[in-house]
Motif scaffolding. Sequence first.
Motif, PDB file in Angstrom:
ATOM      1  N   TYR A  70      -0.387 -10.458   1.944  1.00 55.24           N
ATOM      2  CA  TYR A  70      -0.639  -9.040   1.644  1.00 55.24           C
ATOM      3  C   TYR A  70      -1.034  -8.238   2.877  1.00 55.24           C
ATOM      4  CZ  TYR A  70      -0.509 -10.074  -3.344  1.00 55.24           C
ATOM      5  OH  TYR A  70      -0.113 -10.444  -4.592  1.00 55.24           O
ATOM      6  N   THR A  71      -1.764  -8.876   3.768  1.00 53.95           N
ATOM      7  CA  THR A  71      -2.346  -8.114   4.874  1.00 53.95           C
ATOM      8  C   THR A  71      -1.536  -8.179   6.159  1.00 53.95           C
ATOM      9  OG1 THR A  71      -3.655 -10.032   5.541  1.00 53.95           O
ATOM     10  CG2 THR A  71      -4.674  -8.496   3.990  1.00 53.95           C
ATOM     11  N   GLU A  72      -0.512  -9.006   6.169  1.00 55.15           N
ATOM     12  CA  GLU A  72       0.313  -9.119   7.376  1.00 55.15           C
ATOM     13  C   GLU A  72       1.772  -9.024   6.970  1.00 55.15           C
ATOM     14  OE1 GLU A  72      -0.771 -12.777   9.300  1.00 55.15           O
ATOM     15  OE2 GLU A  72      -2.866 -12.184   9.497  1.00 55.15           O
ATOM     16  N   ILE A  73       2.609  -8.823   7.941  1.00 54.55           N
ATOM     17  CA  ILE A  73       4.039  -8.767   7.663  1.00 54.55           C
ATOM     18  C   ILE A  73       4.786  -9.147   8.926  1.00 54.55           C
ATOM     19  CG2 ILE A  73       4.435  -6.333   8.260  1.00 54.55           C
ATOM     20  CD1 ILE A  73       6.011  -6.322   5.453  1.00 54.55           C
ATOM     21  N   GLY A  74       5.956  -9.683   8.780  1.00 51.93           N
ATOM     22  CA  GLY A  74       6.692 -10.170   9.943  1.00 51.93           C
ATOM     23  C   GLY A  74       7.419  -9.063  10.681  1.00 51.93           C
ATOM     24  N   LEU A  75       8.023  -9.430  11.766  1.00 53.13           N
ATOM     25  CA  LEU A  75       8.861  -8.471  12.478  1.00 53.13           C
ATOM     26  C   LEU A  75      10.061  -8.123  11.606  1.00 53.13           C
ATOM     27  CD1 LEU A  75       8.311 -10.386  15.716  1.00 53.13           C
ATOM     28  CD2 LEU A  75       8.048  -7.921  15.640  1.00 53.13           C
ATOM     29  N   TYR A  76      10.492  -9.101  10.832  1.00 56.25           N
ATOM     30  CA  TYR A  76      11.519  -8.879   9.812  1.00 56.25           C
ATOM     31  C   TYR A  76      11.004  -9.492   8.524  1.00 56.25           C
ATOM     32  CZ  TYR A  76      14.116  -8.190  14.087  1.00 56.25           C
ATOM     33  OH  TYR A  76      14.511  -7.751  15.332  1.00 56.25           O
ATOM     34  N   ASP A  77      11.613  -9.086   7.440  1.00 60.35           N
ATOM     35  CA  ASP A  77      11.178  -9.653   6.175  1.00 60.35           C
ATOM     36  C   ASP A  77      12.396  -9.836   5.272  1.00 60.35           C
ATOM     37  OD1 ASP A  77       8.655  -8.788   3.640  1.00 60.35           O
ATOM     38  OD2 ASP A  77       9.416 -10.719   4.357  1.00 60.35           O
ATOM     39  N   GLY A 503     -14.956  -8.589   7.281  1.00 62.76           N
ATOM     40  CA  GLY A 503     -15.443  -7.894   8.470  1.00 62.76           C
ATOM     41  C   GLY A 503     -15.025  -8.542   9.777  1.00 62.76           C
ATOM     42  N   LYS A 504     -14.422  -9.711   9.690  1.00 64.99           N
ATOM     43  CA  LYS A 504     -14.014 -10.406  10.918  1.00 64.99           C
ATOM     44  C   LYS A 504     -12.494 -10.524  10.952  1.00 64.99           C
ATOM     45  CE  LYS A 504     -18.171 -13.217  10.679  1.00 64.99           C
ATOM     46  NZ  LYS A 504     -18.712 -14.510  10.258  1.00 64.99           N
ATOM     47  N   LYS A 512      -4.872  -3.999   2.643  1.00 65.43           N
ATOM     48  CA  LYS A 512      -6.007  -4.467   3.432  1.00 65.43           C
ATOM     49  C   LYS A 512      -7.046  -5.072   2.495  1.00 65.43           C
ATOM     50  CE  LYS A 512      -8.240   0.059   3.424  1.00 65.43           C
ATOM     51  NZ  LYS A 512      -8.660   1.212   4.225  1.00 65.43           N
ATOM     52  N   MET A 513      -7.752  -6.050   3.038  1.00 67.21           N
ATOM     53  CA  MET A 513      -8.767  -6.718   2.236  1.00 67.21           C
ATOM     54  C   MET A 513     -10.007  -5.844   2.158  1.00 67.21           C
ATOM     55  SD  MET A 513     -10.714 -10.308   3.002  1.00 67.21           S
ATOM     56  CE  MET A 513      -9.324 -11.391   2.796  1.00 67.21           C
ATOM     57  N   THR A 514     -10.499  -5.621   0.949  1.00 65.02           N
ATOM     58  CA  THR A 514     -11.707  -4.826   0.807  1.00 65.02           C
ATOM     59  C   THR A 514     -12.902  -5.662   0.380  1.00 65.02           C
ATOM     60  OG1 THR A 514     -11.006  -4.318  -1.437  1.00 65.02           O
ATOM     61  CG2 THR A 514     -10.503  -2.687   0.264  1.00 65.02           C
ATOM     62  N   THR A 515     -12.634  -6.739  -0.316  1.00 67.22           N
ATOM     63  CA  THR A 515     -13.734  -7.584  -0.785  1.00 67.22           C
ATOM     64  C   THR A 515     -13.333  -9.036  -0.653  1.00 67.22           C
ATOM     65  OG1 THR A 515     -14.353  -5.942  -2.431  1.00 67.22           O
ATOM     66  CG2 THR A 515     -15.181  -8.183  -2.779  1.00 67.22           C
ATOM     67  N   TYR A 516     -14.251  -9.835  -0.155  1.00 68.31           N
ATOM     68  CA  TYR A 516     -14.037 -11.277  -0.173  1.00 68.31           C
ATOM     69  C   TYR A 516     -15.343 -11.938  -0.576  1.00 68.31           C
ATOM     70  CZ  TYR A 516     -13.476 -16.093   1.297  1.00 68.31           C
ATOM     71  OH  TYR A 516     -13.443 -17.467   1.316  1.00 68.31           O
ATOM     72  N   GLN A 517     -15.329 -12.564  -1.737  1.00 73.51           N
ATOM     73  CA  GLN A 517     -16.491 -13.345  -2.162  1.00 73.51           C
ATOM     74  C   GLN A 517     -15.997 -14.773  -2.348  1.00 73.51           C
ATOM     75  OE1 GLN A 517     -18.355 -12.164  -5.838  1.00 73.51           O
ATOM     76  NE2 GLN A 517     -19.904 -13.756  -5.691  1.00 73.51           N
ATOM     77  N   ALA A 518     -16.466 -15.651  -1.498  1.00 74.91           N
ATOM     78  CA  ALA A 518     -15.978 -17.027  -1.502  1.00 74.91           C
ATOM     79  C   ALA A 518     -16.106 -17.634  -2.893  1.00 74.91           C
ATOM     80  CB  ALA A 518     -16.749 -17.856  -0.489  1.00 74.91           C
ATOM     81  N   ASN A 519     -15.077 -18.324  -3.291  1.00 70.20           N
ATOM     82  CA  ASN A 519     -15.016 -19.004  -4.585  1.00 70.20           C
ATOM     83  C   ASN A 519     -15.111 -18.070  -5.777  1.00 70.20           C
ATOM     84  OD1 ASN A 519     -15.038 -21.831  -3.536  1.00 70.20           O
ATOM     85  ND2 ASN A 519     -16.991 -21.135  -2.734  1.00 70.20           N
ATOM     86  N   ASN A 527      -3.257  -0.230   2.461  1.00 68.97           N
ATOM     87  CA  ASN A 527      -3.578   0.085   3.846  1.00 68.97           C
ATOM     88  C   ASN A 527      -2.905   1.419   4.140  1.00 68.97           C
ATOM     89  OD1 ASN A 527      -3.806   0.268   6.625  1.00 68.97           O
ATOM     90  ND2 ASN A 527      -2.352  -1.397   7.041  1.00 68.97           N
ATOM     91  N   GLU A 528      -3.663   2.484   4.108  1.00 69.27           N
ATOM     92  CA  GLU A 528      -3.075   3.818   4.250  1.00 69.27           C
ATOM     93  C   GLU A 528      -2.477   4.043   5.633  1.00 69.27           C
ATOM     94  OE1 GLU A 528      -2.464   5.577   1.820  1.00 69.27           O
ATOM     95  OE2 GLU A 528      -3.807   4.762   0.296  1.00 69.27           O
ATOM     96  N   ASN A 529      -2.808   3.213   6.601  1.00 71.56           N
ATOM     97  CA  ASN A 529      -2.237   3.352   7.938  1.00 71.56           C
ATOM     98  C   ASN A 529      -0.918   2.600   8.090  1.00 71.56           C
ATOM     99  OD1 ASN A 529      -4.177   5.024   9.187  1.00 71.56           O
ATOM    100  ND2 ASN A 529      -5.569   3.298   9.401  1.00 71.56           N
TER     101      ASN A 529
END
Lengths: 949, 319
Positions: A70-77, A503-504, A512-519, A527-529
Motif C-alpha cells: 500500500y505504501t510503496e510502488i514500483g517503477l512499473y506496475d 513514525g520511523k 500512507k500508514m496512519t496507525t500501527y498497533q503491533a498485533n 497519501n495526498e501527495n
Amino acid sequence: MTSKTKFRKVASALLAALFSITLVLPVLVACSTNTEGSDLHTYNEYISQSPTTWNTHNGTTDADTYVQGYTEIGLYDFTLSDDRSTYAFIDEMATGDPVNVTSQYVNRFGITETDASNTAYGKAWEITLNPDATWENGEAITAEDYVWSMERVLSPDMKNSAAATYITGDYEIYNANNYYNAGSEGNYAIISAALSDAEVEERIAERSLYFSLTDGVPILGALSLQAYHDLFTNNANYFKEDMNPDNLDWFLYLEETYGAEANEYGYILLTESNVDDIREGMSILSENLGDNLADWTLTLSEVQTTYPSYDLILEGTYTDADLQKLMDEGSLYFSLTDGVPILGALSLQAYHDMFPDNAYYFREGGKTEMNADARDWYVYLSETYGANANEYGYIQVNSENYNDIKEGMSILSENLGTDNLANWYNTLSILTYKEYESVPFEEVGIFATSNNSKFVIVFANALSQWDVKYLLTDNWIVYKPYYEEGYSQQGSLTVTNYGTSSGKYMGYGPYKMTTYQANSVIEFERNENWYGYNEEATNYHPGQYETDRIVCRIISDQNTALLEFESGNLDTVRLNANNMDEYRFSDYLLTRSASNTWSITFNSDAETLASIESDNLGNRRILASEDFRRAISLSIDRTSIGQNILAGSAAAYSFINSNYYYDMENDPDSIYRNSEQAMQSIVKLYGISYGPGMTYETLQEAYSAVSGYDVTAAREAFNAAYDYAIANGLYTDGENIHINIYNNSVSTQLTALANYIDQCVDTATEGTPFEGKVTIELRSMQTGRYDAIAQGRIEAIYYSFSGEYNDPNGMLANFVDPEVQTILECGFDPETESFSITYDFNGDGSAETLTKTYTEWQRSITASGEYYGASTDVKLTIMAELEYRLLSGFRTLPLVVGTDLTLRSMKVEYATNTSNIFAMYGGVRLMTYNYTDGEWANFIKDPSNLTYN
Amino acid sequence: MAKYVIKRILLLFFTLFVIMTICFVLIKLLEPNEILDVTQAEREEAIRDALGYNEPILIQYLIYWKNILTRFDFGVSFQIDYLGSVNGIIQDRLLPTILINVYALIFSVPLGILLGIAAALKKNRWQDHTISTLVMLFVSVPSFVYAFVLQYFLGAKLGWLPIQMAPVSQTGGYFTWAMFESMILPILALSFGSIASLARFTRAELAESLTSDYMLLARAKGLTKGQATMRHALKNAMVPILPSIIAMFANILSGSLIIERIFSVPGIGGLYIQSIQELDYNVFMAVTIFYTFIGLAANIIVDLSYGFLDPRIRMGAKK
C-alpha cells in the motif's frame, strides 16, 4: 429485622444486581454503538500475524510485504488490461520504458563490444523517473535516492535480505556481489577429490590450500581432527605409526608445531615449510583408518583466493619480531599511494604533497624546528623503493627496505603525535587473500545521470526490456533521514529500525500508514501527495483507487476472521478446506491456484538408506529402486486427494503447474503446461500413446487423460522392483518395509494424507511380494528435515516448492542447481549426471546432439546461459526434457497444487473474478464499492442481508 | 520471620539463575529454521555470525550476563518486533493481558465466592445441586470452548457484543467504555473456570467450617446462623481460599494463549510460544526471567500470606 433476613436481602440484592447488569449490558452496548453515516470507502481486511519490519530491504514475511503493497510502488506496475482478460504494464515511479544504453558503456562495467552489438538484450538500462514522484511528506524523489538506497541494500555491514535479488541470479547487478561480500574471507571447504603431489605443490604456490585441526573433517564423521583425537582415547593411536602407542602422536606434534599459525578461522595456510609434516602425519592417519580416509589430502580445505587484500595494521601491538615474522611469510607490505586512515584516509603521498607545510612531518625535528635541511623521508622512500611497487601500488617489505621504512615512518609518527599515528607500523599492511574483490560502490552498476532525473542500472547479464520492467515492479528506495536515524550496531552487524513503526517510516505509494498497533491493527489512508491522485501530474490515474481508507486487523484465528466477515466487519476472508462444504457454491467465492506444488521427495541412496534401518522399523533400501518409487507414484490417486483430503487442492503430475508462463513478453497466454513440449513430456512419462485411430487422437486428448494413477502398472512396477531389489541385495523376501515421511508439523489433514497414501500402496501391492509389507507413516521434524534428507539421514519428506510465475526454468533450478537451493534428493547429483538432447539449437536447420549435466542444461537458458536468447522452442525443448528426466527418476513425486480460497464481501467489487498471475483480481487499484461506509453500516444491521452461501 | 523472608528471597534469585541458565542453554541448542535458498541461507549464517550466535554457548551466556549487569540491557528482538527492546515488548503486551484478567477476576471472585457460600449454606438441597452441576460443567469444559460459544452466539449471531477485542486506535484508549465492551466476551470466557473453581473450593471449606465445634459454641452463645456464618465460619474458610486468590492474581500475568488468539488480544499469552518458534533468543530469555521471577515471588507472597491470615501459622517462627 433479623440478621438472617438482612443477609438474605443483601445476598439477593447482589445477585440480582449482577444478573441485571448481564442482561442490561448488551442493550446499553447496542445503544452506545456508533453507526457512522460516512461517505467514505473503507476496505476492512486482515492478516494473521503482525509485520516485523516493512523496511523493503529486510521485510521478508507476507505481513511485511503487505504494508509495502500500500505504501510503496514500483517503477512499473502490473494492472489488468482494459478488457480485463490479461495483464498490462503501467508506468508508475518511472516515465516511459527502460532504454537500452549498453553501447554507451563499452569497456566499463564489464561491457564488451559484443554486448553492445546485441540489440535485443542489454546490460545497461536507463530509467527516466517520474518527475512528480515524492515521498509522502512531499519531498521529491530523485535518482540519488535510488542509488543511495541500492548502496544500503548491498551494504556488506548490513546483510540485507533484499540483496539476494541483485547479487546473484538473472538480475545480478554488475559488481554487486563483490561489494556485498567485500572483505569477507572465502569459505573454507574440504576438497572434494584427492590431490597428487604436483597438484599440492601448485596449490601451495597459489596459497589456496589450508589445514585445520579444529574444524570438522567429514571423513571422520564430521569430527575435527582434534575432537577425534581427544574424544576417543583409543583413536589417538590412529595418529601414530603402526598404531603403536609408543610412537609419535602426529596430531599433537602438528598442533604444537603449527597450531599457532592458524588464522582467526582456525585454518593454517599450507606452505612449503609445513606441508611435509602435515603430509606425513595425515598419511599415517590415512593408512590406519583405511576406507574412511582414502588419502591424506582429504583432510585439507580450499578457499578461492582470487583477490589480494592489503589490510592495514591498525590494531594491536607489533614488535620487530612480529613484523619479521610477517616479512618472512612475505605478507608485509607498504604503500605510498593508498590511503592510510590515520592520516584522515589520505595516502602518504597525498598527505605529503597536498599540504606543503605538512611535508615537515616527514623530516627529523618536524615543524617545530622548521628544519628544511633534514631529509624528507617520504621523498627518499619514494625515490628509493617506489619502483618496486606492484600493480596494486604495494611494496613488499623485506630486510632490504625494512629499516628505512621504519625510520621514516617513525619520524612521521613522532611528529604527528600519538593521536594521529600511534605507531609507525600503522602505515603497513598485511596481505590476505579474499574470495571477493573489494570494490568501491562507484564501480557497482548503478548510478544517477541527467541531473538526478534518471539512473542507469547495469546488469551482469544481458536482459530483455520486459525482464527489466518485471524486475522494476519491485522498488528498493528508503527515506535516508529516517533510515540513518535508526542505525545501531548489533554485534558486528549494522541494523536500522526503519520501517518498524509509523513514525520511523516514509512511504511514497498511494496510501500512507496512519496507525500501527503491533498485533492489533494497521490503518492506512490516502497519501495526498501521491502523483496518482493529481490530475496535473505524470502518471495520474483517473478513476482508480476508490478506497479512501484501509483498516487491517491482525487476526490469527481463522474462525474469528470468518465470524467477522459474516457479520460484515471484514470485506474479505480466506477459507480453508473445512469451509468448503458451506461455501463451495457461493457467488462470492474466489479461487486461485497457488504457485507451489506439494510433493514427496525420497532418498534414493542405498548406503544412507541402509544406515536408517538401524531403527529396526523396517527396510528402507528398497527406495533405491526406481521401479519401487514409480510404483508408489502410480498407486496414488491424486484427484482423490484434492476431493477428499486436502479439499480445494488440484492434482499435480509435474513440477511446473499451470501458473507458469514461458513468454509473457510476447504472449500473455503462454502457459508452459499447455505447450506441446511440456504436454509431450508428461504423456511420455506416463506412457500414453496418441494418434489417428487410437484411443487418444491428439496430444491434447492424451494429456487430458493423464491421471498418474494406474494400479495395474503400479503392480507391475512393484514386481519389477522386487526382482531388482532381491538381485541387488536391497531387500530380503518377507521383510517389512517402513517409510517415514517427515514434515515440520503433523496435522489432522496431513496425517489423513499419509494414511491415504498408505492405503493406496496397500491396494497396489496386493498380489505382489510386497503385499501387506509396506507401511507409510507421517512423522514430525520441526527443523532440519531439509538437511536431513539432503544428507540421507531420513528417507522421505513432504514439502512444497514454488518459483516466479514468468520463469518456469527457475522452478527447475530448485532441483538441479545447488547454488540456488540445496539439492534434497540424496542419491542424485545433478552436477555430474547428464543426458542428451537432439535438436536444432542454433536454428540453422540441422539438429545436433548435445550432452550436458542437469545443472548445465538448466543454466543454459538462464540470463547468463548460452541459450537465453535462443528461440522459444529451444527453451521449451530443454525445459520439457529436463522436467521429464527429473520426473522419470521418481525421486520427487508431485502430489497436489494448493488453491487459495477467499470470499469477497457484498460491499466491494473486484475488477475481475478470474485471477491474473500478475494483476490478481485488479487489487485495490481497480476495486469499486457497492456501498459507502454509512450505507454498509445500515445494511449489516439486518443479519439476513449477509448471505454468502 | 525476617530471616525466613531473606532466606526465601536469596533462594528466589538462586532458583532464577538456575532456571535462566537451563533455558538459555536449551534455546541455544535449538536448530535455526532451515532456509533452502542458498543465498538467503548464507545471509542468515552471516547474520548469526555477526550477532555472535555461533560463539560457544558459554561465551554467549557470559556476554548476556555482562550486558544485564553493566547496562541492564536484555537485548533487542529480531524476529517478533525488529530491534524493539524486549522490555518494551513485554510492557506493551502486558497491559491488555492484565486488564482482561483483572476484569475477569473482579467478576469471577465475588461471584464464585457467593455461589460457594450459597451452595454451602444450602448443602444437599436443590440450590446446592444446581450450583454443583454448573460448577462441574464449567470446570470440565475448557475455556476456549466457552470462548467459541460466546463468540458465536453473543458476538456473531445476536450481535450483542464485538466478536474480538477492539484496537486502541479505534476506542481511544484502554480505559474507555468501547474498549471494555470489546473485552466482555474474553472476560466472560476466562471467568467461568475461575468462578467454578472458587465456588467449589468455597463450598468445601465453608461446609467444613460450618460443622466445626466453634460454630456450635457460637450458636450456643446466641448468634444466629447468619451471624455465626459471617463472623466465624466464613473467616476461617477464607484462610485457604485467599492465598489461592493471590495466586490467581499472579497467574494473570501469564495470560491465556488460546483466549488471546481467539479474541485477537495483543497480549503476552502467545509471546513465549512465539519466541521459541521464531528463535527470538532475547525475547525468550526476557519472558523466562519475567515469568520465573513473578512465579517465585508469588510463591513467597502466598506462603507469607498464610502467616498473616492465620496467626497460628508463622513461617520460620521458632517453636
